[in-house]
Design an enzyme around this catalytic site. Sequence first.
Site, short mmCIF file in Angstrom:
data_model
loop_
_atom_site.label_atom_id
_atom_site.label_comp_id
_atom_site.label_asym_id
_atom_site.label_seq_id
_atom_site.Cartn_x
_atom_site.Cartn_y
_atom_site.Cartn_z
N LYS A 1 -61.09 26.90 -64.27
CA LYS A 1 -59.89 27.17 -65.07
C LYS A 1 -60.24 27.88 -66.39
O LYS A 1 -59.41 28.56 -66.98
CB LYS A 1 -59.14 25.85 -65.36
N SER B 1 -62.37 22.31 -61.49
CA SER B 1 -61.56 22.70 -62.65
C SER B 1 -62.30 23.50 -63.72
O SER B 1 -61.67 24.04 -64.63
CB SER B 1 -60.95 21.46 -63.31
N TYR C 1 -55.78 29.64 -55.92
CA TYR C 1 -56.23 28.62 -56.88
C TYR C 1 -57.27 27.70 -56.23
O TYR C 1 -58.30 27.39 -56.84
CB TYR C 1 -55.00 27.82 -57.36
N VAL D 1 -63.75 17.92 -61.00
CA VAL D 1 -63.92 16.73 -60.16
C VAL D 1 -65.10 16.85 -59.19
O VAL D 1 -65.42 15.88 -58.49
CB VAL D 1 -62.63 16.34 -59.38
N TYR E 1 -59.33 16.12 -69.12
CA TYR E 1 -58.21 15.32 -68.63
C TYR E 1 -57.74 14.37 -69.73
O TYR E 1 -57.72 14.74 -70.90
CB TYR E 1 -58.60 14.55 -67.34
N1 GLU Z 1 -58.92 21.67 -57.10
C1 GLU Z 1 -58.68 20.44 -57.77
C2 GLU Z 1 -57.21 20.10 -57.73
O1 GLU Z 1 -56.39 20.97 -57.91
C3 GLU Z 1 -59.18 20.57 -59.18
C4 GLU Z 1 -59.26 19.26 -59.80
C5 GLU Z 1 -60.16 19.20 -60.98
O2 GLU Z 1 -61.34 19.53 -60.93
O3 GLU Z 1 -59.62 18.75 -61.98
O4 GLU Z 1 -56.82 19.00 -57.50
#
Ligand code: GLU
Length: 307
Positions: free
Chosen positions: A66, A63, A191, A261, A243
């Site tokens: 992002k 993530s 993604y 994650v 989160y």
């Molecule tokens: N590729 C992971 C998902 O979409 C990213 C999760 C993350 O790092 O928050 O579940």
Amino acid sequence: MNYQSILEEIYEEIQPEMSKGKVADYIPALASVEKEQFAMSVTLADGVQYSVGEASKRFSIQSISKVFTFSLALKIYSKELYKRVGVEPSGNPFNSLVQLEYENGIPRNPFINAGALVVTDALVSHYGDEYTTLEAILSFVRRLTGEPGICFDAGVARSEMDHGDRNLALAHLMKSFGNYENSVKATVKTYFKQCAIEMSTEELSRAFLYLAFGGKDPISGEEFVSSSKAKRINAVMLTCGHYDASGEFAFHVGLPGKSGVGGGIAAVVPGEMSIAVWSPGLNRYGNSHAGTIALELFTDKTGRSIF
Ligand code: GLU
């Protein structure tokens, strides 16, 4: 300030924490990552770096990607982007469908999965197809770091796609509300590839330097986003970057940052430095257990926090 000896102290102190937490196992390709690993790097305005642990070992940034796609999309769409994605903390798990239904397919922020999917979809609309989009994302990260070899792990991306039902559901739900423009399958694949980008803490802390310096790389002078956009990206990192534990991260660490994650966290001390830390064991919120503690120790020991 002697950052190298501070990092070494932290490395000593977090040793007992490295065995705690749980490696992300909902992505099978990540479940096999050895838990007891740690790396931390700090990059200053002149590019001088200090590191401890396995700082040149690449890991799945997940993530944290992002932040790069949000930066690219903000540069392209500016305020228009906020018609499709908000900037409020969600108070829900990162992959929740419930809020999206109530809020008519407009995700709360670009750092929950739905928001990041909309951002990738917006990039695909701009660049024309998923391949050029992926190239644009990779080239952005390579320019930020000066490392042309940065790439994604195809095995991790495939593993995510094989278990990607929830993300596909989020994209389909947004499409049903008219907030998704391109093929769900193709954009979700893009993604997952962006999430599967691999970087080391040395590379990540270098990459985040532009956000510590108002959107401009202090070494090359290249502007990656305007200063007002950098301010907004940092604000969203502070309020939504961890989160459901973003408040706790602000409370304990006190820096804008984004976790993934894969166990990585990248953070910035505005006007001074960028920091990256990696340790794969995650706490119950999905943030690196030892990584979060290491950052708290860093801001405590150095007094460098935004508060
Ligand atoms: N590729 C992971 C998902 O979409 C990213 C999760 C993350 O790092 O928050 O579940």
